[in-house]
Design a protein around this motif. Structure first.
Motif, PDB file in Angstrom:
ATOM      1  N   ASP A 494       0.786  -1.379  -0.045  1.00 28.50           N
ATOM      2  CA  ASP A 494      -0.077  -0.028   0.197  1.00 28.50           C
ATOM      3  C   ASP A 494       0.807   1.383  -0.063  1.00 28.50           C
ATOM      4  OD1 ASP A 494      -2.704  -1.066  -0.074  1.00 28.50           O
ATOM      5  OD2 ASP A 494      -2.286  -1.654   2.077  1.00 28.50           O
ATOM      6  N   LYS A 495       2.232   1.208  -0.002  1.00 29.59           N
ATOM      7  CA  LYS A 495       3.065   2.445   0.303  1.00 29.59           C
ATOM      8  C   LYS A 495       4.153   2.339  -0.857  1.00 29.59           C
ATOM      9  CE  LYS A 495       2.292   3.017   5.124  1.00 29.59           C
ATOM     10  NZ  LYS A 495       1.332   1.717   5.366  1.00 29.59           N
ATOM     11  N   ARG A 496       4.546   3.446  -1.027  1.00 27.36           N
ATOM     12  CA  ARG A 496       5.787   3.536  -1.666  1.00 27.36           C
ATOM     13  C   ARG A 496       7.110   3.834  -0.945  1.00 27.36           C
ATOM     14  NH1 ARG A 496       4.836   4.450  -7.186  1.00 27.36           N
ATOM     15  NH2 ARG A 496       2.620   5.128  -7.580  1.00 27.36           N
ATOM     16  N   SER A 497       8.001   2.660  -1.200  1.00 29.57           N
ATOM     17  CA  SER A 497       9.179   2.478  -0.206  1.00 29.57           C
ATOM     18  C   SER A 497      10.367   3.203  -0.957  1.00 29.57           C
ATOM     19  CB  SER A 497       9.326   1.059  -0.012  1.00 29.57           C
ATOM     20  OG  SER A 497       8.305   0.613   0.883  1.00 29.57           O
ATOM     21  N   ILE A 498      11.055   3.988  -0.084  1.00 32.53           N
ATOM     22  CA  ILE A 498      12.306   4.553  -0.421  1.00 32.53           C
ATOM     23  C   ILE A 498      13.378   4.205   0.477  1.00 32.53           C
ATOM     24  CG2 ILE A 498      13.648   6.697  -1.090  1.00 32.53           C
ATOM     25  CD1 ILE A 498      11.022   8.051  -1.843  1.00 32.53           C
ATOM     26  N   MET A 499      14.118   3.365   0.026  1.00 37.28           N
ATOM     27  CA  MET A 499      15.134   2.963   1.003  1.00 37.28           C
ATOM     28  C   MET A 499      16.754   3.271   0.741  1.00 37.28           C
ATOM     29  SD  MET A 499      13.715  -1.009   1.099  1.00 37.28           S
ATOM     30  CE  MET A 499      12.154  -1.374   0.590  1.00 37.28           C
ATOM     31  N   TYR A 500      17.270   3.615   1.681  1.00 33.42           N
ATOM     32  CA  TYR A 500      18.374   4.359   1.896  1.00 33.42           C
ATOM     33  C   TYR A 500      19.908   3.675   2.550  1.00 33.42           C
ATOM     34  CZ  TYR A 500      17.264   6.418   6.040  1.00 33.42           C
ATOM     35  OH  TYR A 500      16.667   6.559   7.499  1.00 33.42           O
ATOM     36  N   ILE A 501      20.946   3.757   1.916  1.00 33.37           N
ATOM     37  CA  ILE A 501      21.929   2.910   2.499  1.00 33.37           C
ATOM     38  C   ILE A 501      23.272   4.031   2.697  1.00 33.37           C
ATOM     39  CG2 ILE A 501      23.375   1.031   2.790  1.00 33.37           C
ATOM     40  CD1 ILE A 501      21.308  -0.507   1.019  1.00 33.37           C
ATOM     41  N   PRO A 502      23.684   4.336   3.793  1.00 30.58           N
ATOM     42  CA  PRO A 502      25.022   5.268   3.537  1.00 30.58           C
ATOM     43  C   PRO A 502      26.088   4.396   3.134  1.00 30.58           C
ATOM     44  CG  PRO A 502      24.105   5.704   5.651  1.00 30.58           C
ATOM     45  CD  PRO A 502      23.265   4.282   4.925  1.00 30.58           C
ATOM     46  N   ALA A 503      26.937   5.112   2.204  1.00 27.27           N
ATOM     47  CA  ALA A 503      27.980   4.056   1.278  1.00 27.27           C
ATOM     48  C   ALA A 503      29.220   4.750   1.475  1.00 27.27           C
ATOM     49  CB  ALA A 503      27.272   3.841  -0.144  1.00 27.27           C
ATOM     50  N   VAL A 504      30.408   3.948   1.174  1.00 30.09           N
ATOM     51  CA  VAL A 504      31.794   4.800   1.045  1.00 30.09           C
ATOM     52  C   VAL A 504      32.187   3.804   0.025  1.00 30.09           C
ATOM     53  CG1 VAL A 504      31.821   5.316   3.357  1.00 30.09           C
ATOM     54  CG2 VAL A 504      32.507   3.241   2.804  1.00 30.09           C
ATOM     55  N   LEU A 514      32.219   9.542  -0.522  1.00 24.60           N
ATOM     56  CA  LEU A 514      30.999   9.230   0.509  1.00 24.60           C
ATOM     57  C   LEU A 514      29.766   9.411  -0.352  1.00 24.60           C
ATOM     58  CD1 LEU A 514      30.454   8.663   3.585  1.00 24.60           C
ATOM     59  CD2 LEU A 514      30.331  11.198   3.779  1.00 24.60           C
ATOM     60  N   GLY A 515      29.109   8.704   0.042  1.00 25.09           N
ATOM     61  CA  GLY A 515      27.541   8.649  -0.787  1.00 25.09           C
ATOM     62  C   GLY A 515      26.502   8.079  -0.201  1.00 25.09           C
ATOM     63  N   ILE A 516      25.415   7.864  -0.707  1.00 22.37           N
ATOM     64  CA  ILE A 516      24.151   7.233  -0.410  1.00 22.37           C
ATOM     65  C   ILE A 516      23.623   6.316  -1.588  1.00 22.37           C
ATOM     66  CG2 ILE A 516      22.535   9.262  -0.988  1.00 22.37           C
ATOM     67  CD1 ILE A 516      21.086   8.444   1.604  1.00 22.37           C
ATOM     68  N   ALA A 517      23.126   5.172  -1.223  1.00 20.65           N
ATOM     69  CA  ALA A 517      22.278   4.200  -1.901  1.00 20.65           C
ATOM     70  C   ALA A 517      20.769   4.538  -1.890  1.00 20.65           C
ATOM     71  CB  ALA A 517      22.793   2.801  -1.903  1.00 20.65           C
ATOM     72  N   LEU A 518      20.085   4.733  -2.889  1.00 23.13           N
ATOM     73  CA  LEU A 518      18.772   4.855  -2.843  1.00 23.13           C
ATOM     74  C   LEU A 518      18.143   3.760  -3.871  1.00 23.13           C
ATOM     75  CD1 LEU A 518      18.426   8.670  -3.328  1.00 23.13           C
ATOM     76  CD2 LEU A 518      18.243   7.369  -1.359  1.00 23.13           C
ATOM     77  N   HIS A 519      17.148   2.971  -3.253  1.00 22.32           N
ATOM     78  CA  HIS A 519      16.326   1.938  -4.048  1.00 22.32           C
ATOM     79  C   HIS A 519      15.135   1.824  -3.645  1.00 22.32           C
ATOM     80  CE1 HIS A 519      16.670  -1.397  -1.143  1.00 22.32           C
ATOM     81  NE2 HIS A 519      17.555  -0.694  -0.586  1.00 22.32           N
ATOM     82  N   ASN A 520      14.320   1.106  -4.312  1.00 25.68           N
ATOM     83  CA  ASN A 520      12.785   0.790  -3.822  1.00 25.68           C
ATOM     84  C   ASN A 520      12.423  -0.389  -3.420  1.00 25.68           C
ATOM     85  OD1 ASN A 520      12.871  -0.136  -6.478  1.00 25.68           O
ATOM     86  ND2 ASN A 520      11.071   0.680  -7.097  1.00 25.68           N
ATOM     87  N   GLU A 529      11.556  -0.621 -11.260  1.00 26.64           N
ATOM     88  CA  GLU A 529      12.752  -0.743 -10.103  1.00 26.64           C
ATOM     89  C   GLU A 529      14.023   0.216 -10.550  1.00 26.64           C
ATOM     90  OE1 GLU A 529      11.516  -5.448  -9.040  1.00 26.64           O
ATOM     91  OE2 GLU A 529      13.059  -5.129 -10.921  1.00 26.64           O
ATOM     92  N   TYR A 530      14.567   0.779  -9.375  1.00 26.40           N
ATOM     93  CA  TYR A 530      15.662   1.601  -9.513  1.00 26.40           C
ATOM     94  C   TYR A 530      16.700   1.456  -8.109  1.00 26.40           C
ATOM     95  CZ  TYR A 530      13.276   4.573  -5.925  1.00 26.40           C
ATOM     96  OH  TYR A 530      12.885   4.871  -4.706  1.00 26.40           O
ATOM     97  N   PHE A 531      17.593   1.789  -8.593  1.00 30.20           N
ATOM     98  CA  PHE A 531      18.996   1.807  -7.609  1.00 30.20           C
ATOM     99  C   PHE A 531      19.894   2.776  -8.254  1.00 30.20           C
ATOM    100  CE2 PHE A 531      23.044   0.629  -5.694  1.00 30.20           C
ATOM    101  CZ  PHE A 531      22.507  -0.113  -4.621  1.00 30.20           C
ATOM    102  N   VAL A 532      20.062   3.843  -7.128  1.00 28.54           N
ATOM    103  CA  VAL A 532      21.128   4.819  -7.656  1.00 28.54           C
ATOM    104  C   VAL A 532      22.082   5.005  -6.428  1.00 28.54           C
ATOM    105  CG1 VAL A 532      19.642   6.111  -9.145  1.00 28.54           C
ATOM    106  CG2 VAL A 532      19.508   6.745  -6.880  1.00 28.54           C
ATOM    107  N   MET A 533      23.214   5.306  -6.968  1.00 28.96           N
ATOM    108  CA  MET A 533      24.334   5.362  -5.758  1.00 28.96           C
ATOM    109  C   MET A 533      25.229   6.499  -6.113  1.00 28.96           C
ATOM    110  SD  MET A 533      26.997   2.613  -3.894  1.00 28.96           S
ATOM    111  CE  MET A 533      25.414   1.468  -3.114  1.00 28.96           C
ATOM    112  N   PRO A 534      24.769   7.827  -5.721  1.00 31.13           N
ATOM    113  CA  PRO A 534      25.833   8.825  -6.199  1.00 31.13           C
ATOM    114  C   PRO A 534      26.676   9.063  -5.137  1.00 31.13           C
ATOM    115  CG  PRO A 534      23.773   9.818  -4.909  1.00 31.13           C
ATOM    116  CD  PRO A 534      23.626   8.303  -5.337  1.00 31.13           C
ATOM    117  N   PHE A 535      27.913   9.427  -5.373  1.00 31.96           N
ATOM    118  CA  PHE A 535      29.173   9.616  -4.553  1.00 31.96           C
ATOM    119  C   PHE A 535      29.640  11.225  -4.588  1.00 31.96           C
ATOM    120  CE2 PHE A 535      29.606   5.127  -5.095  1.00 31.96           C
ATOM    121  CZ  PHE A 535      29.274   4.708  -3.948  1.00 31.96           C
TER     122      PHE A 535
END
Length: 847
Positions: A494-504, A514-520, A529-535
């Motif tokens: 019932d919800k849109r999930s945005i999940m995040y993971i701090p990344a090095v 230093l960055g963050i990973a974002l995925h659903n 489906e997406y997965f992005v990891m900017p640094f």
């Protein structure tokens, strides 16, 4: 007709029949007469997946065994002395003072024997269980309608005795409630036995069930209740559950789910699967209802377009689908039918069905005819569509106007649906609408609710729920709730999930990043489906990173099972104070198998890739972008035993064309993970680029400096081998030699290679070391004194498979030795650092 027979009782480690030490589980043990019904004869052998269809009869069974054995059996015990023996054991409660979790030894068998006699009529199977260590508890149930008393027994050992203290209560409550809902329990006795079960958590027989080890008291209650529910659908009705498992397992599961929803209405998913309230709060699933796990398990198969219809024979299902479809989707389907009809109407129909067909082997059409005659409704949408097709259920709330709601049917199934008015957590109304194709306006009751939602109680097996809600007022009337979560969580449909993971991250050109990973989410497939990891790079104060997004299309009942349109990109630092860029887009078509049990999988793909010119980077020139096209076809046989794959590919650029064929085969031995891996590769250049030599075929694994499409993650991509430890990293492809020949040997117009990798024999296979052999033939040889076009190397590889592997060629042909020099300069490594690759994450989680 009479027949003698003998049975050698096997060890009870692979089947329902057998013994563990001196504990006996005697089921499927005698020659069974085949059932003859209006569809003909049904002779059935025992199968690992799928249960039985047996004929009703009168049983008179005598069992002779040492006198200190305690026996639980189908039927009614005829021995007064044995009944007194069981009564005496039941009165002995001294076992309750023990810890209750010991594994007791077997006492010596008595020299004296006893012969026990059991009789029962109108049953179609007989099972018995014997153990000298059994404790016994006796209870009784008074049936709600007739007042008839049912005697109940439970028999168990010291092992998990603490959990079994309430087993009589579990049995009695289930018998009473199901008798009220379906019809009276059909026999005089019921026995629940703790057994050394190796096939599932529990198994039912007429009047008796056997239960394996349970994780906790709740799990034990669930299994006992489920097996009790079989007393109606398996035992009394005697459906052909091999041909139509939904008529037994699905109905039993539906009543099990209903029972626990009534008894534990506030039970949460985390209490069963996570059992840690702090972790539940952290992952934001502390309010997720228990039954949602069944929905999520089904969605994995449904959204990947791999589910099967609910009315197949048991042996036609894949192992995953047998559980997902029969125990989850079809069970949920019967509760969907109940929600639509209402409890009273559904219960009256089920009771009529039970009373009419008890002891008479009903067929699916018989169940349908009773339900339609009792409810006076056309239920073909359920019996002829929901159960017999994989048509998807997906209604969408489109627009709200005045007191009407526009609904669109985006699925193939034309079936009823529920709409509700909501305000906060309050439900103002629930209205059922008969199904339709296309779109239609429906009337909405007047009320103070703020939102309309389709099926807020999750009573329907909806494929997508993010289009189910619409608000009466506001700018973004159809906006879905958004849930953010660190790392990952169990996804809420019932919800849109945005999940995040701090990344090095680190590489030589960008330094520390230093960055963050974002995925659903990756547990449940989604259309997008997406997965992005900017640094952020601290060395050159620049942005870097990678990402991908894919759009999945799942046509209904077509040749194409899933079509995936994907877009991915990457940007990282490169020599010459510049960055390299890569953009890849394309289409992958996964084909459908007519038989899901067929382990053959086929797909075709086509990609367009734009990548920074690697040759120009290495020449420290200002690099431009180059374009590439890739096309391929893969034929793959999955499974544990002897899997293989064949892949044909073509790669094109304005300056070159090449084609390749690769075969990978595992000859399995020493267990499913071990064996002999065989790789055969053949490739040829159709057109060669003179300007960029490494576009041609490589004899050896490519280093980062040779991967012109920038595959993989390379911390030291551009360093010349072997100047640093990380410069030894490679990607094994094409020729597959480990020894680094490409710089001196040059690249090939054509080559053929064979790689053999084996597990060590026997128990040594647990050691993370494997020998390998590579043989290669190319078009031009080495150009040295040993100018042979045939190359050979053998050695060992060690490491943690799928993460890091170290390859050590120990024996090489003279033409390799002449080009590579000393032994240490042939040692190379593979680092699989793509830990956030979505396909790999899915494969690890669901395998």
């Amino acid at each position: 007709i009479t027949t003698p027979f003998r049975v050698k009782i096997p060890k009870g480690i692979t089947s329902r029949l057998g013994h563990i030490g001196e504990s006996y589980q005697i089921s499927q043990w005698y020659p069974k007469p085949a059932v003859y019904d209006n569809n003909g004869w049904h002779p059935m052998s025992y199968l690992d997946q799928g249960e039985f269809y047996s004929e009703f009869g009168s049983f008179d069974v005598s069992i002779t065994l040492p006198s200190n054995y305690v026996v639980g059996a189908t039927g009614n015990l005829q021995n007064v002395a044995e009944m007194e023996f069981l009564e005496k054991l039941s009165a002995d409660t001294s076992w309750m003072s023990t810890s209750g979790y010991n594994i007791p030894d077997f006492p010596p068998s008595s020299a004296q024997t006893k012969t026990l006699r059991y009789t029962e009529s109108r049953i179609h199977d007989f099972a018995w269980f014997a153990d000298k260590r059994f404790h016994v508890m006796k209870g009784s149930v008074q049936l709600p309608e007739s007042g008839r008393e049912i005697i109940t027994w439970v028999m168990f050992t010291d092992r998990q005795a603490g959990l079994w203290k309430k087993a009589p209560e579990y049995s009695n409550n289930a018998i009473s409630r199901f008798s009220d809902l379906i019809g009276e329990y059909p026999y005089k006795n019921f026995t629940a036995v703790q057994g050394a079960l190796s096939a599932g958590a529990g198994m039912e027989y007429p009047g008796i069930v056997v239960i394996g080890l349970a994780e906790d008291a709740y799990a034990l209650e669930v299994v006992i209740t489920h097996e009790v529910s079989h007393s109606w659908f398996y035992s009394a009705l005697g459906s052909n559950e091999r041909r139509f498992p939904f008529m037994d397992e699905s109905l039993a599961s539906a009543y099990e789910n209903r029972y626990f929803k009534e008894k534990y209405p506030l039970k949460k998913l985390w209490e069963v699967y996570l059992k840690n309230p702090k972790m539940a709060r952290f992952f934001k699933i502390d309010d997720m209802p228990l039954e949602q796990m069944q929905e999520l398990e089904w969605l994995v198969q449904a959204r990947s377009n791999q589910e099967q219809v609910a009315n197949l024979s048991a042996e036609e299902y894949s192992p995953v689908n047998y559980n997902t479809i029969i125990y989850n989707k079809a069970a949920q389907g019967f509760n969907y039918l109940r929600a639509y009809l209402g409890d009273d109407s559904f219960d009256a129909a089920m009771q009529a069905y039970y009373h009419k067909w008890k002891f008479h082997h009903p067929q699916p059409t018989d169940l349908q005819l009773v339900f339609e005659s009792q409810t006076n409704k056309d239920l073909s949408w359920f019996f002829n569509d929901f159960l017999t097709t994989t048509k998807r259920l997906d209604y969408k709330a489109v627009r709200i106007k005045d007191q009407q709601l526009l609904i669109k049917n985006r699925g193939e199934l034309v079936s009823p649906f529920a709409i509700s008015g909501l305000s906060s957590d309050s439900v103002y109304f629930v209205k059922w609408i008969d199904g339709f194709k296309g779109q239609q306006w429906v009337d909405i009751p007047v009320g103070d609710f703020t939102e309309i939602m389709l099926d807020p109680l999750h009573q329907m097996p909806e494929l997508f729920r993010l289009n189910n809600n619409i608000r009466k007022t506001g700018i973004f009337k159809k906006a879905d709730p958004i849930r953010t979560q660190f790392y990952f969580t169990i996804e809420d449909p019932d919800k849109r999930s945005i999940m995040y993971i701090p990344a090095v991250n680190w590489n030589r050109e960008d330094g520390f990043m230093l960055g963050i990973a974002l995925h659903n989410g990756f547990l449940v497939p989604k259309p997008i489906e997406y997965f992005v990891m900017p640094f952020y790079s601290f060395l050159n104060t620049d942005l870097a990173g990678f990402g991908n997004i894919s759009y999945n299309i799942t046509p209904y009942n077509k040749l194409i099972r899933m079509a995936t349109i994907s877009l991915e990109g990457a940007r990282f630092g490169a020599p010459g104070n510049q960055n390299y860029h890569k953009v890849k887009t394309g289409l992958t078509l996964n084909f459908r198998n007519d038989n899901v049990n067929n382990q053959i999988k086929q797909k075709v793909y086509g990609y367009y890739i734009a990548a920074t010119n690697l040759y120009q980077i290495e020449q420290l020139e200002k690099a431009s972008m180059s374009s590439f096209l890739q096309f391929g076809y893969q034929f793959k046989k999955a499974g544990f035993i002897n899997p293989f794959s064949i892949q044909a590919s073509v790669e094109l650029n304005e300056t070159f064309q090449k084609t390749a064929l690769e075969l990978n085969y595992k000859y399995s031995y020493y267990g499913t993970e071990n064996g002999l891996d065989i790789r055969l590769f053949a490739g040829a250049m159709l057109q060669t680029s003179e300007a960029v030599p490494f576009y041609a075929l490589s004899a050896s694994g490519r280093s980062g400096r040779e991967l012109y499409l920038y595959q993989g993650t390379y911390p030291d991509r551009f360093t010349v081998f072997p100047e640093s430890l990380l410069s030894r990293q490679m990607t094994l492809s094409e020729g597959g030699l480990v020894s680094p020949l490409n710089e001196k040997l040059g690249y090939s117009e054509w080559l053929i290679s064979l790689t053999l990798t084996s597990s060590l024999p026997g128990k040594m296979s647990r050691i993370p070391v494997k020998p390998f052999v590579n043989v290669l033939l190319n078009d031009h040889g080495s150009g040295t004194a040993y100018n042979s076009p045939l190359f050979f190397e053998a050695g060992l590889k060690a490491g943690i498979w799928d993460i890091i592997e170290v390859y050590v060629p120990m024996l090489v042909s003279r033409n390799i030795e002449a080009n590579t020099g000393v032994f240490k300069d042939r040692i190379r490594i593979i680092l699989n650092l793509d830990i956030f690759n979505q396909e790999k994450l899915k494969a690890r989680f669901w395998r």
